[in-house]
Structures are given as structure tokens and as C-alpha cells.
Design a protein around this motif. Sequence first.
Motif, PDB file in Angstrom:
ATOM      1  N   PHE A  68       1.421  10.816   4.961  1.00 39.26           N
ATOM      2  CA  PHE A  68      -0.163  10.816   5.030  1.00 39.26           C
ATOM      3  C   PHE A  68      -0.615  12.047   4.431  1.00 39.26           C
ATOM      4  CE2 PHE A  68       1.482  13.313   9.011  1.00 39.26           C
ATOM      5  CZ  PHE A  68       0.575  14.087   8.771  1.00 39.26           C
ATOM      6  N   PHE A  69      -1.900  12.101   4.212  1.00 40.37           N
ATOM      7  CA  PHE A  69      -2.501  13.229   3.839  1.00 40.37           C
ATOM      8  C   PHE A  69      -3.717  13.450   4.981  1.00 40.37           C
ATOM      9  CE2 PHE A  69      -0.949  11.448   0.301  1.00 40.37           C
ATOM     10  CZ  PHE A  69      -0.344  12.628  -0.753  1.00 40.37           C
ATOM     11  N   ALA A  70      -3.946  14.562   5.482  1.00 41.38           N
ATOM     12  CA  ALA A  70      -5.026  14.867   6.360  1.00 41.38           C
ATOM     13  C   ALA A  70      -6.200  15.437   5.918  1.00 41.38           C
ATOM     14  CB  ALA A  70      -4.682  15.875   7.651  1.00 41.38           C
ATOM     15  N   GLY A  71      -7.209  15.068   5.736  1.00 41.84           N
ATOM     16  CA  GLY A  71      -8.594  15.547   5.438  1.00 41.84           C
ATOM     17  C   GLY A  71      -9.205  16.321   6.393  1.00 41.84           C
ATOM     18  N   ILE A  72      -9.725  17.363   6.197  1.00 36.50           N
ATOM     19  CA  ILE A  72     -10.181  18.428   7.110  1.00 36.50           C
ATOM     20  C   ILE A  72     -11.683  18.739   6.941  1.00 36.50           C
ATOM     21  CG2 ILE A  72      -9.826  20.460   8.523  1.00 36.50           C
ATOM     22  CD1 ILE A  72      -7.453  18.921   8.196  1.00 36.50           C
ATOM     23  N   THR A  73     -12.405  17.913   7.994  1.00 41.71           N
ATOM     24  CA  THR A  73     -13.872  17.848   7.753  1.00 41.71           C
ATOM     25  C   THR A  73     -14.637  19.187   7.625  1.00 41.71           C
ATOM     26  OG1 THR A  73     -14.250  17.513   9.790  1.00 41.71           O
ATOM     27  CG2 THR A  73     -14.035  15.727   8.501  1.00 41.71           C
ATOM     28  N   THR A  74     -14.145  20.064   8.413  1.00 39.48           N
ATOM     29  CA  THR A  74     -14.848  21.476   8.406  1.00 39.48           C
ATOM     30  C   THR A  74     -14.430  22.320   7.172  1.00 39.48           C
ATOM     31  OG1 THR A  74     -12.763  22.129   9.667  1.00 39.48           O
ATOM     32  CG2 THR A  74     -14.769  21.503  11.019  1.00 39.48           C
ATOM     33  N   THR A  75     -13.623  22.093   6.323  1.00 36.30           N
ATOM     34  CA  THR A  75     -13.058  22.642   5.419  1.00 36.30           C
ATOM     35  C   THR A  75     -13.282  22.098   3.961  1.00 36.30           C
ATOM     36  OG1 THR A  75     -10.981  22.530   5.514  1.00 36.30           O
ATOM     37  CG2 THR A  75     -11.615  24.522   6.589  1.00 36.30           C
ATOM     38  N   GLY A  76     -13.376  20.731   4.158  1.00 33.80           N
ATOM     39  CA  GLY A  76     -13.462  19.672   2.949  1.00 33.80           C
ATOM     40  C   GLY A  76     -12.062  19.724   2.115  1.00 33.80           C
ATOM     41  N   VAL A  77     -10.974  20.150   2.734  1.00 37.46           N
ATOM     42  CA  VAL A  77      -9.983  20.070   1.739  1.00 37.46           C
ATOM     43  C   VAL A  77      -9.033  19.037   2.590  1.00 37.46           C
ATOM     44  CG1 VAL A  77      -9.716  22.418   1.182  1.00 37.46           C
ATOM     45  CG2 VAL A  77      -8.492  21.689   3.312  1.00 37.46           C
TER      46      VAL A  77
ATOM     47  N   PHE B 111      -7.132  10.999   8.406  1.00 40.43           N
ATOM     48  CA  PHE B 111      -5.880  10.688   8.067  1.00 40.43           C
ATOM     49  C   PHE B 111      -6.039   9.514   6.730  1.00 40.43           C
ATOM     50  CE2 PHE B 111      -5.416  12.548  12.060  1.00 40.43           C
ATOM     51  CZ  PHE B 111      -4.340  13.658  11.617  1.00 40.43           C
ATOM     52  N   TYR B 112      -5.308   9.778   5.709  1.00 40.96           N
ATOM     53  CA  TYR B 112      -5.334   8.834   4.709  1.00 40.96           C
ATOM     54  C   TYR B 112      -3.917   8.483   4.116  1.00 40.96           C
ATOM     55  CZ  TYR B 112     -10.153  10.502   4.369  1.00 40.96           C
ATOM     56  OH  TYR B 112     -11.329  10.801   4.854  1.00 40.96           O
ATOM     57  N   GLU B 113      -3.459   7.492   3.568  1.00 37.45           N
ATOM     58  CA  GLU B 113      -2.357   7.199   3.208  1.00 37.45           C
ATOM     59  C   GLU B 113      -1.980   7.611   1.762  1.00 37.45           C
ATOM     60  OE1 GLU B 113      -1.811   2.943   3.494  1.00 37.45           O
ATOM     61  OE2 GLU B 113      -1.514   3.052   5.665  1.00 37.45           O
ATOM     62  N   THR B 114      -3.093   7.616   1.018  1.00 33.62           N
ATOM     63  CA  THR B 114      -2.906   8.191  -0.425  1.00 33.62           C
ATOM     64  C   THR B 114      -3.765   9.281  -0.639  1.00 33.62           C
ATOM     65  OG1 THR B 114      -4.560   6.694  -1.274  1.00 33.62           O
ATOM     66  CG2 THR B 114      -1.995   5.699  -1.040  1.00 33.62           C
ATOM     67  N   ALA B 115      -3.323  10.230  -1.650  1.00 29.94           N
ATOM     68  CA  ALA B 115      -4.195  11.234  -2.094  1.00 29.94           C
ATOM     69  C   ALA B 115      -5.331  10.609  -2.749  1.00 29.94           C
ATOM     70  CB  ALA B 115      -3.415  11.939  -3.336  1.00 29.94           C
ATOM     71  N   GLU B 116      -5.532   9.555  -3.331  1.00 32.80           N
ATOM     72  CA  GLU B 116      -6.743   8.852  -4.021  1.00 32.80           C
ATOM     73  C   GLU B 116      -7.763   8.582  -2.910  1.00 32.80           C
ATOM     74  OE1 GLU B 116      -7.807   5.676  -7.547  1.00 32.80           O
ATOM     75  OE2 GLU B 116      -5.977   5.485  -6.388  1.00 32.80           O
TER      76      GLU B 116
END
Length: 350
Positions: free
Chosen positions: A26-35, A53-58
Motif C-alpha cells: 500500500f501507499f499512504a497519502g498524508i493530507t497534511t504534507t501532500g506526500v 491509503f492507495y493500492e498503487t502509486a498511480e
Amino acid sequence: MINDESLKEQYYKALLERNSKYDGIFFAGITTTGVFCHATCPARKPKYENCNFYETAEEALLSGFRPCKRCCPMSYPKEISPLVHQMIHLVEEHPEKRWKDADFSELGFHAATARRQFKKIYGMTFVQYARARKMGIALKSIRTGEKIINAQIDVGYDSSSGFRDAFSNIMGKAPVNSQKVIILYASWIDTKLGPMVSIVDEEFLYLLEFVDRRGLEREVEQMRNKLNASIIPGETKISKQIENELKNYFNNKLKKFETPIIFFGSDFQKSVWNELLKIEIGKTTSYKELATLLNNPKSVRAVGNANGANQLSIIVPCHRVIQSDGKLGGYGGGLERKKWLLHHEKNYKK
């Protein structure tokens, strides 16, 4: 984006524990930092409510997140080649760039080699990555409603030019003393099937698509060029109306979409889309039946192409068109979504 609460809690626990078994899962997108990060990112851990949380980088890229500089999620697995490292770095330096074969030659390597290495590691081509990054920049501004300069700083550019160019390449440059430029407004809509983007003016809905639809960038560019339009983040009564109607649709409470729409296409395409509007919720038709209704039984392929060119997802129900043998056929939003929509409508309570 992953919406299953139990799975999100599992992934958040892995993120807190820096569990290496979840790297690449998984990839975790952090809304407070934008990464977006890997599970083992050494940075300070965010709060649960600030994680997507996302399954792919895309998917993470299309949601407007950039790769974290601490854990370098695009560098997994660690043995990626210096060439791929360089390609990722170049996208961050020039997010607005449209990559061509000649660009790779100037860098001293063959385009086919670059594509093959990138696809092998990430499951998407380098061009897909570059486009997703650029599209994500535009969609982030739409999703958050931030001013361009604030969004530019948030995504980490030292200069506003890279962000501004990446955004304007898709959405159009801001009008400068011109009475001929049309202003359209884009807004982000979260749904059970993933986020969608609407583009409207004060009177009509021009576009409604899932943000991960292949070719969305091209659709938006073609529309704004044809209309001489600039698209900026914002809302009107039309965008609020379609958001409310979609919410009711997904909750089985909508009898009929009433949002005013406008078509952009050939006369034949418009005739197909108008026929689609006649298909009731819970019903389906075939490409062949549509062609027959249009008094042109041999136009099955053209009907399919017009179906695929529909820019008003769900409202103009191209998902209700299947093959004559009962197979689903294609769908711009993905076959899983088409299957879900048909099942949802089959059990729809009017």
C-alpha cells in the motif's frame, strides 16, 4: 483510494510499526504534507484521520500526492537502476513536460529501454507516471479548493513556474483581459466508487468523470481548447446540484438526474448519447440494439466509439450498454465499476 475501514486500520498499524512486510502493498497519502509514503517511512507518523491509503502509486499521484523525499516510495524495490532514479527526478523538476522519444535520446538512453525498465518496476509506463503526476497537481488544487500559490508551495516547488505550467497545461491559463475566454469551474466529488471531477458553469454540467479514467487529461484539454475556456477550482449551483444528486443515486434515493447538461460532439455522437438517456435504471441494452434504434444497424462499432466518448459518466448511462451475448463490453471507468453500477441499479429501489 481504499475505503474499507478494517483494511485502513490494518495499514495504519503497519505504518506506525514501520512493518517492512507491507512495503509495496500500500501507499499512504498524508493530507497534511501532500506526500505519499511506504509503510517503513522513517518520518514522524501522522494521525489516522490525516491518512489516505492507495493500492498503487498511480492512484496516489492522481490524488495529488508527491513521492516522499524521506522514504522515496517510487524507489521500491531498492535495486532500481540509476536510469529510473533519474527519470523520477526529472518529472519532479519538470512536471509540466510532455515526454517524447527525442527527449530520452538527448539524455543518452533509448526510449524503449526507459519504458521497459519503468514498466517492469512500477506496472505503469514512464509516460503514465508523468501524466499522473501532472494530472494529480491539477486535481489536488480542485480537491482542496486552495489558491494556486498555496497549492504550489504545498507540493514542494521552489518556484511557482513548474506547478503553474503543469496546472495550466491541463486546465488552461488564467484569462488576461479577454472577453472571449469562458470560465468553467472544476470541483472534486467523493463517491462510493472513488473520486470524480465535475466541470460546470453557472448553467450546465460539461463533464463528470472518475479522476482515474484513462484519457481524462486529453478530454479536459480538448474541451477547453474547443471552448476557449479556462478551468479553475470552484463551485456553482450546478456543481452542488450534481454532487447532491450523485449522493442520492448511490444511496438509492434518486429517481432521475435533473442537473442540466450540455453535449460536445458530432451529431451522431449526440444522437447516441440521447438514446442512452432513455435507458431506465435497472435496464440494459446492447450496442446492436442502439444502432437499430438509430436506424443504422451497421453502425455498431461507431455506436461503441460514441459510447466510449461520453463525458458525463453515470448521468449519461453508457454503463447500461452491454454486448449482445451478455458480456459487459468496455467501460471508461473500468469494468469493475461497470459491474458494480449494474448490480447497484438492478437492486435499485425507486
